[in-house]
Scaffold this motif. Structure first.
Motif, mmCIF file in Angstrom:
data_model
loop_
_atom_site.group_PDB
_atom_site.id
_atom_site.type_symbol
_atom_site.label_atom_id
_atom_site.label_comp_id
_atom_site.label_asym_id
_atom_site.label_seq_id
_atom_site.Cartn_x
_atom_site.Cartn_y
_atom_site.Cartn_z
ATOM 1 N N ARG A 194 1.202 -23.234 15.029
ATOM 2 C CA ARG A 194 1.986 -21.992 15.054
ATOM 3 C C ARG A 194 3.282 -22.173 14.268
ATOM 4 O O ARG A 194 4.054 -23.092 14.534
ATOM 5 C CB ARG A 194 2.280 -21.615 16.505
ATOM 6 N N LEU A 227 6.486 -13.720 16.174
ATOM 7 C CA LEU A 227 5.034 -13.732 16.364
ATOM 8 C C LEU A 227 4.510 -12.299 16.260
ATOM 9 O O LEU A 227 4.899 -11.431 17.053
ATOM 10 C CB LEU A 227 4.676 -14.318 17.726
ATOM 11 N N THR A 230 4.316 -12.325 28.163
ATOM 12 C CA THR A 230 4.694 -11.719 26.894
ATOM 13 C C THR A 230 5.262 -10.318 27.092
ATOM 14 O O THR A 230 4.741 -9.535 27.898
ATOM 15 C CB THR A 230 3.473 -11.641 25.949
ATOM 16 N N VAL A 261 7.030 -7.297 17.661
ATOM 17 C CA VAL A 261 6.701 -8.723 17.741
ATOM 18 C C VAL A 261 6.441 -9.094 19.193
ATOM 19 O O VAL A 261 6.879 -8.396 20.124
ATOM 20 C CB VAL A 261 7.840 -9.609 17.176
ATOM 21 N N GLN A 262 5.720 -10.186 19.387
ATOM 22 C CA GLN A 262 5.502 -10.732 20.723
ATOM 23 C C GLN A 262 6.685 -11.625 21.091
ATOM 24 O O GLN A 262 7.123 -12.448 20.295
ATOM 25 C CB GLN A 262 4.227 -11.568 20.763
ATOM 26 N N ALA A 283 -1.365 -15.672 21.175
ATOM 27 C CA ALA A 283 -0.557 -15.514 19.959
ATOM 28 C C ALA A 283 -1.184 -16.249 18.786
ATOM 29 O O ALA A 283 -1.073 -15.802 17.631
ATOM 30 C CB ALA A 283 0.871 -16.012 20.209
ATOM 31 N N ASP A 284 -1.852 -17.373 19.061
ATOM 32 C CA ASP A 284 -2.555 -18.096 17.992
ATOM 33 C C ASP A 284 -3.690 -17.236 17.428
ATOM 34 O O ASP A 284 -3.928 -17.210 16.214
ATOM 35 C CB ASP A 284 -3.118 -19.415 18.513
ATOM 36 N N LEU A 326 -2.199 -14.470 15.155
ATOM 37 C CA LEU A 326 -1.841 -15.009 13.840
ATOM 38 C C LEU A 326 -3.085 -15.248 12.997
ATOM 39 O O LEU A 326 -3.136 -14.888 11.809
ATOM 40 C CB LEU A 326 -1.071 -16.318 14.010
#
Length: 658
Positions: free
Chosen positions: A93, A98, A153, A163-164, A269-270, A273
């Protein structure tokens, strides 16, 4: 054939994958995946495991064509590993803001348009029977939130973009309301009030938290555990993950041991992305090409007849109508699906399309269906919003049989599953749809067959039972949601109350059941010949609506006229722009002409031509002919002479009044 155990190393690896997905102890090499309980969602998981294990991409349709270990083994032996993967990959990350996933982005925009709405609240209610350790449950919830970043989150803005924002830690309050002292009836009312208020309480995406939990104590050994989450951090699949992991964490907390859950390979979140990077690469264009080709010139609105006028901006207010299919009918539908080599979802989708066609009178329309969209093994254990909407195009042209329609639906669904990764929002943008707030874009009707893993776990000293939650909102005009239970398929229609009356949806549910019974009884019937009306509706249409007999006088028109003249001799009988006749005057003129016609031989079976313009003389002539017992032949004064001569000859008129 009997059970044949896997022999080769490849067969054993495939069997292991099947056992994991189907939760079975053993699988034979000739066993049919779908006969063992497989469906499209589980097939997608198998494909994901094969890709991870053998570095080969197996199209989903292969599992339908070769639904056995031996068949899959032959396919894998004939196909070399993929040299280049078009699947997302997960990288370390980076620092910085994010981004949201595309599904989150859509929900965030909706929240900006409709703030303080309960439209995307996901409620869950569980009855806990037995000895509950409230402190252990609270600890397990805290451990769950610490385990899943998505539950910590919230959503902010950086340079005008959402965004997160992931909190390092977050407490989860578990307020307890004691209702033990209330009498049974008052307690039931209090439970209903609490559950409704809890389910419709909106979330603030900026401040959070986006997970709530509370307990109602009904008795010393009975509790109601309620949870609610915003859809932006969870989906239907997530609920199964949540319940299973809370159960495991609760068991560890009771024993005073650290949790034994395996570490998560990635966090949500990964995934977000990775999804954004992947869809900016070469994978996006083939997906776009398929969907734009598949939906070329499709009608983008499914206009069902509504009970109330459609407002410019529909209200999200909705209601549910429960539906229960008999176990025998469910078994017959599953047998038909197995016979055709398709899933139960496809059979039900085909029947739903037939029902919608009867209402919209169109052969070409779109029905949406949500898909888990967890095509990667790393995402299966995550709590998060992965779900995507697939627009399934209905093709009911050329009057197919239902069995033929099943083939069409299967082909359409399998292609859609193979291209499920394109976010629905990207498709809407690519189709350049006009933004009309009176309809949701492209999809207004949804069909769901719930098959996300949601097994009720066992807790030490407790029995868990998931309870239904009542919805008071509707995201689409109409949604049919079904799930398979031991007693047969059950579910509900969710509908916008601003468009449909409750009685209409009740009738729709009854008609769907009738249609399904007709489908299993005659799958080779033309879809237009399949029954939709229930027995009571058929009686209403064929008998009740046609009970229109009424008493009427058996006297002739002439005698009815003369009787009226005797009753009201001085009343106006005939009015023109410049004159009028009373019943007495009209009757006298009619009688004089009728007497003269009688002397000329006019009577029964004698026809008399009438060649007059519209005038009082025309009315006198018609009534006089009838009074004499004859029949008149009207002759239009604008007709050519040849036509009039033919009419007189053909009708054998004995004379003409003019």
């Amino acid at each position: 054939t009997g059970f044949v155990a896997p022999q080769s190393a490849l067969e054993q690896q495939l069997a292991s994958a099947w056992q994991s997905v189907l939760r079975l102890d053993k699988v034979g090499v000739h066993d049919n995946f779908f006969d063992l309980g497989g469906n499209s969602l589980l097939a997608t998981q198998v494909v994901s495991r094969l890709r991870d294990q053998f570095a080969v991409s197996v199209p989903l349709h292969v599992l339908f064509q070769a639904p056995s270990i031996s068949g899959l083994a032959r396919h894998l032996q004939a196909h070399a590993p993929a040299s280049e993967s078009l699947q997302p990959t997960f990288k370390p990350r980076p620092d910085g803001p994010l981004p949201l996933s595309f599904a989150q982005e859509r929900l965030w925009f909706i929240d900006q348009l409709i703030p303080d709405s309960a439209l995307y609240v996901i409620p869950l209610a569980m009855r806990l029977t037995g000895t509950l350790d409230v402190a252990a449950l609270a600890r397990s919830l805290r451990a769950l939130v610490q385990r899943h970043e998505s539950l910590r989150t919230t959503f902010g803005l950086v340079d005008g973009k959402p965004v997160q924002v992931i909190a390092p830690a977050q407490d989860v309050p578990l307020p307890l309301t004691d209702l033990r002292s209330l009498p049974a009836e008052a307690q039931s009312a209090a439970v209903a009030q609490h559950t409704h208020a809890f389910a419709v309480q909106p979330f603030d995406l900026h401040t959070g938290p986006l997970l709530r939990s509370c307990l109602l104590r009904l008795a010393d050994d009975s509790h109601l555990w309620m949870l609610s989450l915003h859809h932006i951090v969870a989906d239907g699949w997530s609920l199964g993950v949540l319940v299973q992991e809370v159960a495991a964490l609760y068991a560890s907390a009771l024993r005073g041991q650290p949790d034994a859950l395996p570490a998560l390979p990635i966090q949500y979140a990964d995934y977000a992305l990775s999804q954004r990077e992947w869809l900016q690469g070469p994978a996006r264009q083939p997906l776009l090409d398929y969907w734009t080709r598949q939906l070329a010139e499709v009608p983008t609105v499914l206009d069902l007849p509504t009970d109330f006028p459609r407002p410019a901006v529909p209200s999200p207010q909705g209601a549910l109508h429960a539906l229960q299919l008999p176990a025998e009918l469910t078994a017959s539908l599953k047998a038909l699906s197995r016979e055709e080599g398709i899933t139960l979802f496809m059979t039900l989708m085909a029947a739903f399309q037939v029902l919608l066609q009867r209402y919209c009178a169109k052969d070409d329309f779109v029905v949406g269906t949500p898909i888990a969209n967890r095509t990667l093994g790393q995402t299966e254990a995550l709590i998060g919003c992965f779900i995507n909407t697939l627009p399934i195009r209905a093709n009911l042209a050329s009057r197919p049989t239902f069995r033929s329609l099943l083939r069409r639906v299967q082909a359409t669904c399998l292609e859609a599953y193979a291209h499920q990764e394109l976010p629905f929002e990207h498709l809407v943008d690519a189709l350049h749809l006009s933004r009309d707030l009176s309809h949701t874009p492209l999809v207004q009707v949804i069909f769901v067959l719930q098959n996300a893993p949601m097994a009720t776990p066992a807790l030490p000293g407790l029995h868990l039972e998931a309870l239904p939650t009542q919805s008071t909102t509707a995201k689409f005009d109409l949604t049919l949601s079904l799930e398979e239970t031991s007693g047969g398929l059950k579910g509900w229609f969710e509908y916008r109350t601003g468009l449909f009356a409750a009685s209409t949806i009740a009738r729709l549910a009854e008609q769907f059941t009738t249609l399904l019974a007709g489908v299993v009884a005659a799958p080779d019937a033309n879809i237009h010949a399949l029954p939709v009306l229930s027995e009571s509706e058929r009686w209403q249409v064929l008998v009740a609506f046609n009970t229109n007999t009424s008493a009427y006088p058996s006297d002739s028109i002439a005698s009815l006229f003369h009787a009226q003249a005797a009753r009201t001799p001085d009343a106006p009988a005939l009015l023109t722009s410049d004159s009028s006749l009373t019943y007495r005057a009209l009757s006298e003129r009619v009688c004089r002409l009728a007497h003269h016609l009688h002397h000329l031989g006019v009577g029964p079976e004698v026809t008399v031509g009438v060649y007059l313009e519209r005038s009082p003389d025309l009315i006198v002539s018609l009534l006089a002919i009838l009074s004499a017992g004859g029949a008149y032949v009207p002759l239009d004064t604008s007709y050519p002479a040849e036509r009039l001569a033919f009419m007189l000859e053909d009708s054998r008129a004995s004379l003409v009044l003019s």
